[in-house]
Design a protein around this motif. Structure first.
Motif, mmCIF file in Angstrom:
data_model
loop_
_atom_site.group_PDB
_atom_site.id
_atom_site.type_symbol
_atom_site.label_atom_id
_atom_site.label_comp_id
_atom_site.label_asym_id
_atom_site.label_seq_id
_atom_site.Cartn_x
_atom_site.Cartn_y
_atom_site.Cartn_z
ATOM 1 N N GLY A 172 -4.365 11.980 3.434
ATOM 2 C CA GLY A 172 -5.256 11.247 4.319
ATOM 3 C C GLY A 172 -5.038 9.744 4.235
ATOM 4 N N ALA A 173 -4.843 9.241 3.000
ATOM 5 C CA ALA A 173 -4.617 7.806 2.833
ATOM 6 C C ALA A 173 -3.298 7.382 3.468
ATOM 7 C CB ALA A 173 -4.634 7.449 1.355
ATOM 8 N N MET A 174 -2.259 8.211 3.314
ATOM 9 C CA MET A 174 -0.971 7.882 3.916
ATOM 10 C C MET A 174 -1.063 7.906 5.440
ATOM 11 S SD MET A 174 2.111 6.914 3.521
ATOM 12 C CE MET A 174 2.593 7.233 1.817
ATOM 13 N N GLY A 175 -1.763 8.895 6.008
ATOM 14 C CA GLY A 175 -1.949 8.933 7.454
ATOM 15 C C GLY A 175 -2.694 7.711 7.960
ATOM 16 N N HIS A 176 -3.731 7.308 7.235
ATOM 17 C CA HIS A 176 -4.491 6.120 7.630
ATOM 18 C C HIS A 176 -3.618 4.875 7.568
ATOM 19 C CE1 HIS A 176 -7.946 3.600 8.322
ATOM 20 N NE2 HIS A 176 -7.762 2.953 7.176
ATOM 21 N N LEU A 177 -2.809 4.784 6.505
ATOM 22 C CA LEU A 177 -1.907 3.638 6.360
ATOM 23 C C LEU A 177 -0.946 3.554 7.541
ATOM 24 C CD1 LEU A 177 -0.236 1.437 4.858
ATOM 25 C CD2 LEU A 177 0.918 3.306 3.659
ATOM 26 N N LEU A 178 -0.274 4.665 7.851
ATOM 27 C CA LEU A 178 0.720 4.647 8.920
ATOM 28 C C LEU A 178 0.071 4.423 10.289
ATOM 29 C CD1 LEU A 178 2.940 7.581 7.640
ATOM 30 C CD2 LEU A 178 3.458 5.142 7.539
ATOM 31 N N TRP A 179 -1.131 4.964 10.495
ATOM 32 C CA TRP A 179 -1.818 4.755 11.764
ATOM 33 C C TRP A 179 -2.193 3.283 11.945
ATOM 34 C CZ3 TRP A 179 -2.731 6.271 16.423
ATOM 35 C CH2 TRP A 179 -3.849 5.833 17.122
ATOM 36 N N LYS B 271 6.286 4.579 12.843
ATOM 37 C CA LYS B 271 5.152 4.726 11.924
ATOM 38 C C LYS B 271 4.234 5.863 12.349
ATOM 39 C CE LYS B 271 6.694 1.428 9.486
ATOM 40 N NZ LYS B 271 7.435 1.780 8.253
ATOM 41 N N TRP B 272 3.975 5.957 13.660
ATOM 42 C CA TRP B 272 3.101 7.043 14.109
ATOM 43 C C TRP B 272 3.806 8.386 14.019
ATOM 44 C CZ3 TRP B 272 0.343 4.609 19.002
ATOM 45 C CH2 TRP B 272 -0.597 3.662 18.540
ATOM 46 N N GLY B 273 5.118 8.384 14.150
ATOM 47 C CA GLY B 273 5.849 9.638 13.957
ATOM 48 C C GLY B 273 5.754 10.113 12.514
ATOM 49 N N GLU B 274 5.831 9.176 11.537
ATOM 50 C CA GLU B 274 5.668 9.553 10.128
ATOM 51 C C GLU B 274 4.252 10.045 9.872
ATOM 52 O OE1 GLU B 274 6.913 6.614 7.315
ATOM 53 O OE2 GLU B 274 8.545 5.914 8.607
ATOM 54 N N ALA B 275 3.283 9.373 10.480
ATOM 55 C CA ALA B 275 1.894 9.791 10.274
ATOM 56 C C ALA B 275 1.667 11.196 10.808
ATOM 57 C CB ALA B 275 0.947 8.803 10.959
ATOM 58 N N ALA C 76 0.778 13.550 7.740
ATOM 59 C CA ALA C 76 -0.670 13.746 7.683
ATOM 60 C C ALA C 76 -1.175 14.661 8.777
ATOM 61 C CB ALA C 76 -1.366 12.396 7.753
ATOM 62 N N THR C 77 -0.420 15.686 9.088
ATOM 63 C CA THR C 77 -0.886 16.642 10.085
ATOM 64 C C THR C 77 -2.174 17.314 9.615
ATOM 65 O OG1 THR C 77 1.388 17.071 10.759
ATOM 66 C CG2 THR C 77 -0.259 18.692 11.378
ATOM 67 N N GLY C 78 -3.151 17.352 10.510
ATOM 68 C CA GLY C 78 -4.430 17.947 10.150
ATOM 69 C C GLY C 78 -5.460 16.940 9.723
ATOM 70 N N THR C 79 -5.037 15.698 9.479
ATOM 71 C CA THR C 79 -6.003 14.643 9.166
ATOM 72 C C THR C 79 -6.349 13.887 10.440
ATOM 73 O OG1 THR C 79 -4.299 12.979 8.696
ATOM 74 C CG2 THR C 79 -4.966 14.411 6.879
ATOM 75 N N ALA C 80 -7.413 13.129 10.403
ATOM 76 C CA ALA C 80 -7.869 12.411 11.605
ATOM 77 C C ALA C 80 -6.824 11.425 12.094
ATOM 78 C CB ALA C 80 -9.183 11.696 11.296
ATOM 79 N N ASP C 81 -6.264 10.632 11.181
ATOM 80 C CA ASP C 81 -5.291 9.623 11.595
ATOM 81 C C ASP C 81 -3.961 10.261 11.976
ATOM 82 O OD1 ASP C 81 -6.872 7.219 11.171
ATOM 83 O OD2 ASP C 81 -6.776 7.720 9.048
ATOM 84 N N GLY C 82 -3.581 11.321 11.271
ATOM 85 C CA GLY C 82 -2.340 12.000 11.622
ATOM 86 C C GLY C 82 -2.410 12.619 13.003
ATOM 87 N N ALA D 294 0.830 -1.207 0.000
ATOM 88 C CA ALA D 294 0.000 0.000 0.000
ATOM 89 C C ALA D 294 0.866 1.260 0.000
ATOM 90 C CB ALA D 294 -0.932 -0.014 1.207
ATOM 91 N N GLN D 295 1.933 1.251 0.796
ATOM 92 C CA GLN D 295 2.817 2.422 0.829
ATOM 93 C C GLN D 295 3.502 2.628 -0.514
ATOM 94 O OE1 GLN D 295 6.075 2.195 3.647
ATOM 95 N NE2 GLN D 295 6.033 4.407 3.969
ATOM 96 N N ALA D 296 3.831 1.525 -1.214
ATOM 97 C CA ALA D 296 4.462 1.636 -2.528
ATOM 98 C C ALA D 296 3.540 2.283 -3.555
ATOM 99 C CB ALA D 296 4.889 0.254 -3.020
#
Length: 429
Positions: free
Chosen positions: A277-284, A302-306, A310-316, A256-258
């Motif tokens: 948003g998709a990247m934040g959800h993936l990392l979360w 992973k949560w640090g990358e999110a 994805a700052t400002g998104t729900a998962d980020g 998915a990350q690829a």
């Protein structure tokens, strides 16, 4: 129809001179001087034919060779081989100055050329098999391709080849001086050329339509490939993003990350926001899986990358909050090796010590606790990433132990997602 009394050549009733030997047809002296021996009685002449007085009929009537077989009676001896007979006439050269009669002699009509030798209607229409054969060939070439643009390209090549063949047919007909016959193959060739151009124009839209069908069916990999082939980069990125989201649902986080990472790098506008948003959800989700497996370093990564991407998104924001969540620190207070109950302790985020006056001044955040009967204590609300120092209540106020360089010996900086244990803290003996 009358026959010449000299050479027996059939001549029209109105003729005055024989068309072959030019003797007068009404001169009785020639009847007795014919060099041919009469071997039988001539049959009765058939009734005159009513034929049109055209040039072809007149020429045929006046130039054909007379060959009237005569029946030889049984009582008459067969002629010798050298004796001329009417059955073998004529066997000599034409007289000097002989010219066959023409239609102009009888009717005064001018000489006309014979009609051209035109091919039959069946032979002239053989080219009509070319269009259906071309369409069959186009269908076969289209069947061999899995992508619609390639199928249209193959069909277009077959149509172009059919148009070339039809132009060749028109050129061949023109060479045979068949003017109007060149129009039908040229019209059909023009239709094939138009269809060939149409296949070229519709190739890219057809490919995009096929990609949309694959995308609607959940084949995001094939859709992304076809969109890229069609030159629609935005749709290709969208399909890859949807592909990545489908892989997240299957917990295939690496794949998915690829797919999502290139979209995040190349997309702009709303598509980039969706990619974040998709990247934040993936990392979360990936971090949650690692946390459940006890892999705290992987979870922090992973949560640090999110939190960063994805700052400002729900998962980020959820990942950022999880990494900043306060933790708990424990310890064990002792006095001469024995548990020290009821000792008031605290973790402070800042302090200063004056060796001159032996004064410890506490500043910043203070988190207090009291040891239990077994001397153990627990302090909650310790923020990760902040260095805390343990102090306790002495006879003259707050005290702590320091090393020779003046640094506290009981200090701790927590990592996210994990608490800490200060161990045994001896304050006496």
């Amino acid at each position: 129809m009358q026959r010449c009394s000299y050479c027996q050549f059939p001549c029209p009733d109105v003729a005055e001179i024989c068309g072959w030997c030019t003797y007068s047809l009404h001169d009785a002296k020639h009847e007795a001087t014919s060099p041919y021996r009469v071997t039988a009685t001539l049959p009765t002449a058939p009734p005159p034919r009513m034929v049109p007085r055209d040039l072809a009929t007149l020429v045929a009537e006046h130039t054909r060779t007379a060959s009237v077989p005569l029946a030889v009676p049984a009582t008459t001896a067969a002629p010798s081989a050298n004796a001329p007979t009417q059955a073998t006439y004529p066997a000599w050269d034409a007289p000097t100055g002989y010219a066959p009669l023409t239609g102009a002699y009888h009717t005064g009509s001018p000489h006309a050329a014979p009609p051209p030798n035109l091919p039959s209607a069946e032979a002239a229409q053989w080219w009509l098999a070319i269009p259906p054969l071309t369409m069959v060939l186009a269908w076969l070439m289209a069947q061999g391709a899995t992508q619609w643009d390639a199928a249209l390209s193959g069909a277009g090549r077959a149509l172009f080849a059919g148009a070339v063949v039809l132009v060749g047919v028109a050129a061949w007909r023109h060479h045979r001086q068949q003017g109007r016959a060149t129009v039908p193959p040229l019209v059909m060739a023009g239709a094939f050329v138009a269809l060939w151009c149409l296949t070229s124009v519709l190739a890219q839209p057809a490919l995009a339509m096929q990609a949309q069908g694959l995308e609607a069916g959940g084949n995001f990999a094939g859709a992304a490939q076809l969109y890229q082939r069609a030159g629609d980069k935005t749709s290709a990125l969208r399909a890859r993003l949807e592909w990545g989201q489908a892989l997240i649902d299957r917990n295939d986080f690496v794949a998915a990350q690829a797919q999502i990472a290139p979209v995040l790098d190349a997309a702009t506008g709303a598509l980039r926001s969706d990619a974040r948003g998709a990247m934040g959800h993936l990392l979360w989700r990936w971090g949650q899986t690692l946390f459940a497996a006890g892999d705290l370093p992987g979870t922090r990564a992973k949560w640090g990358e999110a939190a960063s991407v994805a700052t400002g998104t729900a998962d980020g924001d959820a990942a950022k909050a999880a990494l900043a969540a306060p933790q708990t620190v424990t310890g064990h207070m002792t006095w001469h090796g024995e548990p020290l109950p009821g000792e008031r302790v605290a973790l402070v985020s800042a302090w200063t010590f004056s060796p001159e006056f032996h004064i410890l001044q506490v500043t910043g955040e203070r988190l207090p606790a009291t040891s239990g009967d077994d001397g153990r204590f627990s302090i909650a609300g310790v923020r990760p990433g902040v260095t805390y120092t343990l102090i306790w209540e002495g006879q003259a106020g707050d005290v702590t132990s320091v090393a020779a360089n003046g640094q506290p010996t009981h200090a701790m900086t927590l990592q996210p997602l994990a608490g800490g244990d200060l161990g045994d803290i001896s304050i006496g003996g």
